[in-house]
Design a protein around this motif. Sequence first.
Motif, mmCIF file in Angstrom:
data_model
loop_
_atom_site.group_PDB
_atom_site.id
_atom_site.type_symbol
_atom_site.label_atom_id
_atom_site.label_comp_id
_atom_site.label_asym_id
_atom_site.label_seq_id
_atom_site.Cartn_x
_atom_site.Cartn_y
_atom_site.Cartn_z
ATOM 1 N N ILE A 61 0.858 -1.189 0.000
ATOM 2 C CA ILE A 61 0.000 0.000 0.000
ATOM 3 C C ILE A 61 0.889 1.232 0.000
ATOM 4 C CG2 ILE A 61 -1.651 1.346 1.336
ATOM 5 C CD1 ILE A 61 -2.744 -1.401 2.323
ATOM 6 N N GLU A 62 0.810 1.994 -1.092
ATOM 7 C CA GLU A 62 1.604 3.222 -1.157
ATOM 8 C C GLU A 62 0.724 4.343 -1.668
ATOM 9 O OE1 GLU A 62 4.886 2.431 -3.769
ATOM 10 O OE2 GLU A 62 3.587 2.062 -5.483
ATOM 11 N N ASN A 63 1.086 5.546 -1.284
ATOM 12 C CA ASN A 63 0.356 6.751 -1.685
ATOM 13 C C ASN A 63 -1.111 6.711 -1.256
ATOM 14 O OD1 ASN A 63 2.721 7.691 -3.003
ATOM 15 N ND2 ASN A 63 2.206 6.436 -4.789
ATOM 16 N N ALA A 64 -1.363 6.245 -0.026
ATOM 17 C CA ALA A 64 -2.719 6.289 0.504
ATOM 18 C C ALA A 64 -3.160 7.747 0.595
ATOM 19 C CB ALA A 64 -2.767 5.637 1.877
ATOM 20 N N GLU A 65 -4.433 7.975 0.274
ATOM 21 C CA GLU A 65 -4.966 9.336 0.267
ATOM 22 C C GLU A 65 -6.377 9.358 0.828
ATOM 23 O OE1 GLU A 65 -4.781 10.446 -3.964
ATOM 24 O OE2 GLU A 65 -3.521 12.135 -3.327
ATOM 25 N N ARG A 66 -6.829 10.548 1.166
ATOM 26 C CA ARG A 66 -8.251 10.809 1.345
ATOM 27 C C ARG A 66 -8.628 11.829 0.293
ATOM 28 N NH1 ARG A 66 -9.947 8.849 6.510
ATOM 29 N NH2 ARG A 66 -8.128 8.380 7.777
ATOM 30 N N CYS A 67 -9.909 12.133 0.191
ATOM 31 C CA CYS A 67 -10.363 13.074 -0.834
ATOM 32 C C CYS A 67 -11.472 13.928 -0.247
ATOM 33 C CB CYS A 67 -10.852 12.295 -2.048
ATOM 34 S SG CYS A 67 -11.628 13.306 -3.314
ATOM 35 N N SER A 68 -11.470 15.200 -0.641
ATOM 36 C CA SER A 68 -12.416 16.163 -0.069
ATOM 37 C C SER A 68 -13.643 16.374 -0.945
ATOM 38 C CB SER A 68 -11.710 17.504 0.142
ATOM 39 O OG SER A 68 -11.258 18.026 -1.097
ATOM 40 N N CYS A 69 -13.868 15.527 -1.945
ATOM 41 C CA CYS A 69 -15.036 15.724 -2.817
ATOM 42 C C CYS A 69 -16.316 15.390 -2.059
ATOM 43 C CB CYS A 69 -14.920 14.882 -4.094
ATOM 44 S SG CYS A 69 -15.437 13.174 -3.901
ATOM 45 N N SER A 129 -15.877 12.808 1.101
ATOM 46 C CA SER A 129 -15.913 13.428 2.421
ATOM 47 C C SER A 129 -17.027 12.817 3.265
ATOM 48 C CB SER A 129 -16.056 14.946 2.311
ATOM 49 O OG SER A 129 -17.216 15.291 1.605
ATOM 50 N N ARG A 130 -18.100 12.372 2.628
ATOM 51 C CA ARG A 130 -19.174 11.723 3.381
ATOM 52 C C ARG A 130 -18.754 10.323 3.840
ATOM 53 N NH1 ARG A 130 -21.659 15.550 0.508
ATOM 54 N NH2 ARG A 130 -23.694 16.305 1.158
ATOM 55 N N LYS A 131 -17.943 9.649 3.026
ATOM 56 C CA LYS A 131 -17.485 8.306 3.404
ATOM 57 C C LYS A 131 -16.343 8.367 4.403
ATOM 58 C CE LYS A 131 -17.225 7.106 -1.026
ATOM 59 N NZ LYS A 131 -17.279 6.443 -2.331
ATOM 60 N N PHE A 132 -15.488 9.390 4.256
ATOM 61 C CA PHE A 132 -14.347 9.606 5.136
ATOM 62 C C PHE A 132 -13.433 8.389 5.204
ATOM 63 C CE2 PHE A 132 -12.291 10.569 9.344
ATOM 64 C CZ PHE A 132 -11.612 11.681 8.884
ATOM 65 N N PHE A 179 -6.468 14.657 -1.254
ATOM 66 C CA PHE A 179 -6.566 15.102 -2.639
ATOM 67 C C PHE A 179 -7.699 16.128 -2.677
ATOM 68 C CE2 PHE A 179 -8.847 14.630 -6.703
ATOM 69 C CZ PHE A 179 -7.835 15.034 -7.556
ATOM 70 N N ASN A 180 -7.493 17.249 -3.375
ATOM 71 C CA ASN A 180 -8.510 18.305 -3.404
ATOM 72 C C ASN A 180 -9.603 17.989 -4.422
ATOM 73 O OD1 ASN A 180 -10.037 20.578 -3.258
ATOM 74 N ND2 ASN A 180 -8.447 21.991 -3.972
#
Length: 123
Positions: A24-32, A36-39, A113-114
């Motif tokens: 697992i590399e470059n794990a991210e979250r996303c603000s879309c 954002s609802r799934k978090f 990620f934006n």
Amino acid sequence: MTADAKATCHCGSVEIKLTLPNGIENAERCSCSICSRKFSAFVGVHLDDLEVLTGKSSLKEYTFHTHSSKHYFCSNCGIHTHHRSRMSPTRYVVNLSCIEGVKIEDYADAPYFNGRDHPKDAE
Ligand SMILES: [Zn+2]
């Protein structure tokens, strides 16, 4: 984490085989609006490196806005397992929390990620 990993929804209907050549590399979250609802934090894999082993009939597809990204969730337990990346059409994005052996707290600092100002929306 070995190259082969398994992801599951909560009820176990959906089992997905993943090939993660470098773990697992470059794990991210996303603000879309949906992420954002799934978090959930996520990791990208090449389309060829994801295979739905069981539960294809349980997986429902959800799209919105440009409908370019297909989001998949289990219709029995409601858990989002993966979606097609909008930024990288040759990749799936997998819910890290669904991958067996992952301790999600290890990814508490995953960068965002934006997606709120998605670059594809400006095209
Ligand atoms: Zn399920």
